[in-house]
Scaffold this motif. Structure first.
Motif, PDB file in Angstrom:
ATOM      1  N   GLU A   1     -10.444   4.999   4.999  1.00 21.76           N
ATOM      2  CA  GLU A   1     -10.010   4.450   6.280  1.00 21.76           C
ATOM      3  C   GLU A   1      -9.418   3.063   6.075  1.00 21.76           C
ATOM      4  OE1 GLU A   1      -9.752   4.975  10.445  1.00 21.76           O
ATOM      5  OE2 GLU A   1     -10.429   6.379   8.923  1.00 21.76           O
ATOM      6  N   GLY A   2      -8.351   2.757   6.808  1.00 24.66           N
ATOM      7  CA  GLY A   2      -7.744   1.430   6.750  1.00 24.66           C
ATOM      8  C   GLY A   2      -8.503   0.438   7.600  1.00 24.66           C
ATOM      9  N   GLY A   3      -8.036  -0.780   7.629  1.00 23.39           N
ATOM     10  CA  GLY A   3      -8.699  -1.856   8.359  1.00 23.39           C
ATOM     11  C   GLY A   3      -8.524  -1.747   9.863  1.00 23.39           C
TER      12      GLY A   3
ATOM     13  N   GLN B   1     -13.763   7.301   3.387  1.00 22.34           N
ATOM     14  CA  GLN B   1     -12.849   8.228   4.031  1.00 22.34           C
ATOM     15  C   GLN B   1     -13.650   8.962   5.094  1.00 22.34           C
ATOM     16  OE1 GLN B   1     -10.819  10.702   1.232  1.00 22.34           O
ATOM     17  NE2 GLN B   1      -9.791  11.906   2.796  1.00 22.34           N
ATOM     18  N   ILE B   2     -13.191   8.887   6.339  1.00 21.96           N
ATOM     19  CA  ILE B   2     -13.930   9.457   7.464  1.00 21.96           C
ATOM     20  C   ILE B   2     -13.202  10.701   7.957  1.00 21.96           C
ATOM     21  CG2 ILE B   2     -14.800   9.032   9.789  1.00 21.96           C
ATOM     22  CD1 ILE B   2     -14.803   6.005   9.010  1.00 21.96           C
ATOM     23  N   LEU B   3     -13.871  11.830   7.837  1.00 18.84           N
ATOM     24  CA  LEU B   3     -13.329  13.114   8.283  1.00 18.84           C
ATOM     25  C   LEU B   3     -14.255  13.673   9.357  1.00 18.84           C
ATOM     26  CD1 LEU B   3     -12.556  14.267   4.667  1.00 18.84           C
ATOM     27  CD2 LEU B   3     -10.856  13.659   6.400  1.00 18.84           C
ATOM     28  N   PRO B   4     -13.795  14.614  10.181  1.00 19.10           N
ATOM     29  CA  PRO B   4     -14.628  15.102  11.286  1.00 19.10           C
ATOM     30  C   PRO B   4     -15.992  15.647  10.859  1.00 19.10           C
ATOM     31  CG  PRO B   4     -12.378  15.898  11.519  1.00 19.10           C
ATOM     32  CD  PRO B   4     -12.472  15.231  10.170  1.00 19.10           C
ATOM     33  N   ASP B   5     -16.070  16.257   9.675  1.00 16.78           N
ATOM     34  CA  ASP B   5     -17.311  16.916   9.272  1.00 16.78           C
ATOM     35  C   ASP B   5     -17.959  16.332   8.020  1.00 16.78           C
ATOM     36  OD1 ASP B   5     -15.283  17.722   7.604  1.00 16.78           O
ATOM     37  OD2 ASP B   5     -15.957  19.803   7.475  1.00 16.78           O
ATOM     38  N   ARG B   6     -17.415  15.201   7.520  1.00 22.70           N
ATOM     39  CA  ARG B   6     -17.963  14.606   6.296  1.00 22.70           C
ATOM     40  C   ARG B   6     -17.400  13.207   6.081  1.00 22.70           C
ATOM     41  NH1 ARG B   6     -13.951  17.941   5.502  1.00 22.70           N
ATOM     42  NH2 ARG B   6     -12.339  17.621   3.955  1.00 22.70           N
ATOM     43  N   LEU B   7     -18.094  12.475   5.246  1.00 23.49           N
ATOM     44  CA  LEU B   7     -17.647  11.165   4.774  1.00 23.49           C
ATOM     45  C   LEU B   7     -17.407  11.284   3.276  1.00 23.49           C
ATOM     46  CD1 LEU B   7     -20.388   9.016   6.554  1.00 23.49           C
ATOM     47  CD2 LEU B   7     -18.063   9.473   7.372  1.00 23.49           C
ATOM     48  N   VAL B   8     -16.472  10.507   2.757  1.00 25.08           N
ATOM     49  CA  VAL B   8     -16.194  10.524   1.324  1.00 25.08           C
ATOM     50  C   VAL B   8     -16.147   9.087   0.834  1.00 25.08           C
ATOM     51  CG1 VAL B   8     -14.589  11.255  -0.483  1.00 25.08           C
ATOM     52  CG2 VAL B   8     -14.836  12.651   1.588  1.00 25.08           C
ATOM     53  N   ILE B   9     -16.932   8.802  -0.206  1.00 26.83           N
ATOM     54  CA  ILE B   9     -16.912   7.482  -0.843  1.00 26.83           C
ATOM     55  C   ILE B   9     -16.749   7.690  -2.343  1.00 26.83           C
ATOM     56  CG2 ILE B   9     -18.335   6.385   0.937  1.00 26.83           C
ATOM     57  CD1 ILE B   9     -20.702   6.487  -1.060  1.00 26.83           C
TER      58      ILE B   9
ATOM     59  N   ASN C   1       0.861  -1.173   0.000  1.00 31.06           N
ATOM     60  CA  ASN C   1       0.000   0.000   0.000  1.00 31.06           C
ATOM     61  C   ASN C   1       0.904   1.232   0.000  1.00 31.06           C
ATOM     62  OD1 ASN C   1      -1.871   2.002   0.433  1.00 31.06           O
ATOM     63  ND2 ASN C   1      -2.382   1.360   2.509  1.00 31.06           N
ATOM     64  N   LEU C   2       0.940   1.932  -1.113  1.00 30.19           N
ATOM     65  CA  LEU C   2       1.827   3.087  -1.233  1.00 30.19           C
ATOM     66  C   LEU C   2       1.350   4.290  -0.429  1.00 30.19           C
ATOM     67  CD1 LEU C   2       2.758   2.875  -5.003  1.00 30.19           C
ATOM     68  CD2 LEU C   2       3.983   1.946  -3.033  1.00 30.19           C
ATOM     69  N   ASP C   3       0.129   4.248   0.120  1.00 29.63           N
ATOM     70  CA  ASP C   3      -0.354   5.344   0.965  1.00 29.63           C
ATOM     71  C   ASP C   3       0.530   5.518   2.195  1.00 29.63           C
ATOM     72  OD1 ASP C   3      -2.490   6.063  -0.660  1.00 29.63           O
ATOM     73  OD2 ASP C   3      -3.861   4.674   0.331  1.00 29.63           O
ATOM     74  N   ASN C   4       1.275   4.481   2.557  1.00 26.04           N
ATOM     75  CA  ASN C   4       2.141   4.534   3.728  1.00 26.04           C
ATOM     76  C   ASN C   4       3.523   5.115   3.420  1.00 26.04           C
ATOM     77  OD1 ASN C   4       0.105   3.278   5.218  1.00 26.04           O
ATOM     78  ND2 ASN C   4       0.831   1.258   4.644  1.00 26.04           N
ATOM     79  N   TYR C   5       3.742   5.575   2.191  1.00 27.29           N
ATOM     80  CA  TYR C   5       5.057   6.060   1.776  1.00 27.29           C
ATOM     81  C   TYR C   5       4.950   7.429   1.118  1.00 27.29           C
ATOM     82  CZ  TYR C   5       6.422   1.317   2.731  1.00 27.29           C
ATOM     83  OH  TYR C   5       6.643   0.126   3.362  1.00 27.29           O
ATOM     84  N   TRP C   6       6.035   8.219   1.213  1.00 22.98           N
ATOM     85  CA  TRP C   6       6.095   9.524   0.563  1.00 22.98           C
ATOM     86  C   TRP C   6       6.345   9.355  -0.931  1.00 22.98           C
ATOM     87  CZ3 TRP C   6       9.828  11.806  -2.411  1.00 22.98           C
ATOM     88  CH2 TRP C   6       9.583  13.143  -2.755  1.00 22.98           C
TER      89      TRP C   6
ATOM     90  N   GLY D   1      -3.189  -0.425   6.432  1.00 16.88           N
ATOM     91  CA  GLY D   1      -3.336  -0.716   5.014  1.00 16.88           C
ATOM     92  C   GLY D   1      -4.764  -0.826   4.560  1.00 16.88           C
ATOM     93  N   ARG D   2      -4.952  -1.647   3.563  1.00 18.63           N
ATOM     94  CA  ARG D   2      -6.213  -1.748   2.845  1.00 18.63           C
ATOM     95  C   ARG D   2      -7.186  -2.677   3.543  1.00 18.63           C
ATOM     96  NH1 ARG D   2      -5.762   0.763  -2.427  1.00 18.63           N
ATOM     97  NH2 ARG D   2      -3.868   1.961  -2.195  1.00 18.63           N
TER      98      ARG D   2
END
Length: 169
Positions: free
Chosen positions: A127-129, A92-100, A47-52, A134-135
């Motif tokens: 959101e990860g597991g 994706q869970i954010l304080p003021d919204r959800l994103v799908i 999962n490349l989300d964990n890398y710069w 990761g995924r």
């Protein structure tokens, strides 16, 4: 030689823009925005989300999440998140919204539940597991090379799952 970088170096020489699905890889030829092609050959699916980014022949190549068609959801977030999760949908869970990811069936369901929904084009970072990093999609069956074991079993999520072996009818 290509290696992964966990944190940002002082200088980025180029960037590669990848959507959520593309940021999960093991081996792939990538092309940067500047036109450089390089091979990523990792020891396992990563999962490349964990890398710069990548270090490629002495150059720092930044990984940038690509904008994707998403639904930005506001309203009773706890209730809406429960219904999204009940459909095993990445969120994706954010304080003021959800994103799908954009999905007309879920959009109709969520609107019926009182959600306010905006269509946008944004980088998607769900959101990860709950049982690690990761995924949330996919799972391993240990020594089963094809990932398909016959029968009912648990994955540690409190649910029973059934898999038929290859060639089963």
């Amino acid at each position: 030689m290509t290696s992964l970088l966990k944190s940002a170096p002082p200088l980025a020489h180029d960037r590669v823009v990848l959507d959520y699905d593309q940021r999960l890889m093991r081996r792939k030829l990538l092309t940067t925005q500047g036109g450089r092609a390089f091979l990523v050959d990792l020891p396992s699916v990563t999962n490349l989300d964990n890398y710069w980014g990548f270090l490629v022949d002495g150059l720092n190549i930044e990984i940038v999440p690509a904008p994707e068609a998403v639904l930005v959801i506001t309203g009773d977030l706890t209730r809406l998140a429960w219904h999204i999760g009940n459909r095993h949908t990445l969120c994706q869970i954010l304080p003021d919204r959800l994103v799908i990811r954009e999905d007309h069936v879920l959009e109709r369901m969520l609107t019926g539940l009182g959600a306010t929904i905006r269509r946008e084009s944004l980088p998607f970072k769900p959101e990860g597991g709950a049982y690690g990093h990761g995924r949330t999609m996919g799972h391993s069956h240990g020594d089963d090379p094809d990932g398909a074991r016959f029968g009912w079993h648990h994955h540690g999520d409190g649910q029973m799952h059934f898999h038929a072996s290859k060639g089963a009818t």
